[in-house]
Design a protein around this motif. Sequence first.
Motif, mmCIF file in Angstrom:
data_model
loop_
_atom_site.group_PDB
_atom_site.id
_atom_site.type_symbol
_atom_site.label_atom_id
_atom_site.label_comp_id
_atom_site.label_asym_id
_atom_site.label_seq_id
_atom_site.Cartn_x
_atom_site.Cartn_y
_atom_site.Cartn_z
ATOM 1 N N ARG A 36 5.366 0.784 -9.956
ATOM 2 C CA ARG A 36 6.606 0.844 -10.726
ATOM 3 C C ARG A 36 6.593 1.959 -11.771
ATOM 4 N N ALA A 37 5.420 2.433 -12.151
ATOM 5 C CA ALA A 37 5.346 3.571 -13.073
ATOM 6 C C ALA A 37 5.782 4.864 -12.385
ATOM 7 N N CYS A 38 5.715 4.880 -11.048
ATOM 8 C CA CYS A 38 6.022 6.105 -10.290
ATOM 9 C C CYS A 38 7.291 6.005 -9.456
ATOM 10 N N GLY A 39 7.779 4.809 -9.223
ATOM 11 C CA GLY A 39 8.962 4.623 -8.387
ATOM 12 C C GLY A 39 9.707 3.369 -8.797
ATOM 13 N N SER A 40 10.633 2.948 -7.971
ATOM 14 C CA SER A 40 11.453 1.771 -8.269
ATOM 15 C C SER A 40 11.472 0.829 -7.072
ATOM 16 N N VAL A 41 11.597 -0.455 -7.364
ATOM 17 C CA VAL A 41 11.776 -1.459 -6.326
ATOM 18 C C VAL A 41 13.233 -1.885 -6.367
ATOM 19 N N ILE A 42 13.936 -1.661 -5.261
ATOM 20 C CA ILE A 42 15.349 -1.983 -5.167
ATOM 21 C C ILE A 42 15.573 -2.767 -3.880
ATOM 22 N N ASP A 43 15.993 -4.006 -4.027
ATOM 23 C CA ASP A 43 16.316 -4.861 -2.888
ATOM 24 C C ASP A 43 15.197 -4.891 -1.846
ATOM 25 N N GLY A 44 13.964 -5.084 -2.307
ATOM 26 C CA GLY A 44 12.824 -5.208 -1.408
ATOM 27 C C GLY A 44 12.267 -3.899 -0.885
ATOM 28 N N LYS A 45 12.799 -2.785 -1.372
ATOM 29 C CA LYS A 45 12.335 -1.459 -0.945
ATOM 30 C C LYS A 45 11.692 -0.742 -2.127
ATOM 31 N N TYR A 46 10.584 -0.073 -1.880
ATOM 32 C CA TYR A 46 9.958 0.769 -2.891
ATOM 33 C C TYR A 46 10.474 2.184 -2.687
ATOM 34 N N ILE A 47 11.119 2.746 -3.701
ATOM 35 C CA ILE A 47 11.736 4.064 -3.637
ATOM 36 C C ILE A 47 10.928 5.009 -4.518
ATOM 37 N N ILE A 48 10.530 6.152 -3.938
ATOM 38 C CA ILE A 48 9.707 7.102 -4.684
ATOM 39 C C ILE A 48 10.113 8.534 -4.331
ATOM 40 N N LEU A 49 10.065 9.393 -5.340
ATOM 41 C CA LEU A 49 10.455 10.785 -5.204
ATOM 42 C C LEU A 49 9.250 11.670 -4.928
ATOM 43 N N ASN A 50 9.394 12.568 -3.962
ATOM 44 C CA ASN A 50 8.422 13.639 -3.747
ATOM 45 C C ASN A 50 9.071 14.896 -4.308
ATOM 46 N N ASN A 51 8.575 15.375 -5.443
ATOM 47 C CA ASN A 51 9.152 16.541 -6.092
ATOM 48 C C ASN A 51 8.070 17.594 -6.283
ATOM 49 N N GLU A 52 7.882 18.433 -5.273
ATOM 50 C CA GLU A 52 6.859 19.479 -5.354
ATOM 51 C C GLU A 52 7.249 20.601 -6.303
ATOM 52 N N LEU A 53 8.504 20.610 -6.744
ATOM 53 C CA LEU A 53 8.945 21.630 -7.689
ATOM 54 C C LEU A 53 8.177 21.519 -9.003
ATOM 55 N N TRP A 54 7.857 20.297 -9.395
ATOM 56 C CA TRP A 54 7.068 20.073 -10.597
ATOM 57 C C TRP A 54 5.604 20.018 -10.199
ATOM 58 N N ASP A 55 5.001 21.155 -10.019
ATOM 59 C CA ASP A 55 3.622 21.266 -9.558
ATOM 60 C C ASP A 55 2.699 20.321 -10.329
ATOM 61 N N GLY A 56 2.057 19.430 -9.624
ATOM 62 C CA GLY A 56 1.135 18.492 -10.249
ATOM 63 C C GLY A 56 1.781 17.234 -10.789
ATOM 64 N N TYR A 57 3.114 17.138 -10.743
ATOM 65 C CA TYR A 57 3.798 15.990 -11.324
ATOM 66 C C TYR A 57 4.654 15.226 -10.320
ATOM 67 N N SER A 58 4.401 15.373 -9.042
ATOM 68 C CA SER A 58 5.180 14.675 -8.030
ATOM 69 C C SER A 58 4.754 13.206 -7.966
ATOM 70 N N PRO A 59 5.681 12.272 -8.226
ATOM 71 C CA PRO A 59 5.333 10.861 -8.166
ATOM 72 C C PRO A 59 4.751 10.440 -6.812
ATOM 73 N N TYR A 60 5.243 11.039 -5.735
ATOM 74 C CA TYR A 60 4.808 10.673 -4.382
ATOM 75 C C TYR A 60 3.309 10.870 -4.191
ATOM 76 N N TYR A 61 2.772 11.941 -4.737
ATOM 77 C CA TYR A 61 1.331 12.191 -4.629
ATOM 78 C C TYR A 61 0.554 11.509 -5.747
ATOM 79 N N ASN A 62 1.127 11.470 -6.927
ATOM 80 C CA ASN A 62 0.394 10.950 -8.071
ATOM 81 C C ASN A 62 0.219 9.440 -8.049
ATOM 82 N N VAL A 63 1.132 8.707 -7.410
ATOM 83 C CA VAL A 63 0.952 7.260 -7.333
ATOM 84 C C VAL A 63 -0.335 6.943 -6.572
ATOM 85 N N ALA A 64 -0.568 7.651 -5.477
ATOM 86 C CA ALA A 64 -1.794 7.416 -4.694
ATOM 87 C C ALA A 64 -3.022 7.841 -5.487
#
Length: 112
Positions: A36-64
Amino acid sequence: MGVNIDLHSYDYEPLLEGIKNYVGTEDTNEIDKILRACGSVIDGKYIILNNELWDGYSPYYNVAGALDRHFKSDDVFGEVFCTFDNKYGHENLINACDSPDEILEELNLGVH
């Protein structure tokens, strides 16, 4: 070379269980906090952004990375978020596109 800015979703409960099994813990509360620090849970789905524009700050990679560090595991990203069998209901909700020409080319539509 393009930069990916994509939105992904996963079935939340299977994803939570998959991470729990992979990292070898029974504490789903800690996993939930990190997710939940990196994405959102909406109606049973975990939603997460992959934003490579922010080098080193993409939630998709950083959550793992956060899960690996906290639970001292090796590859949550490869073993859970990017599996070939899609057992966690992964969907790519929004894809980044570099240009209108690329969209038309990918769809084999060309320019009229």
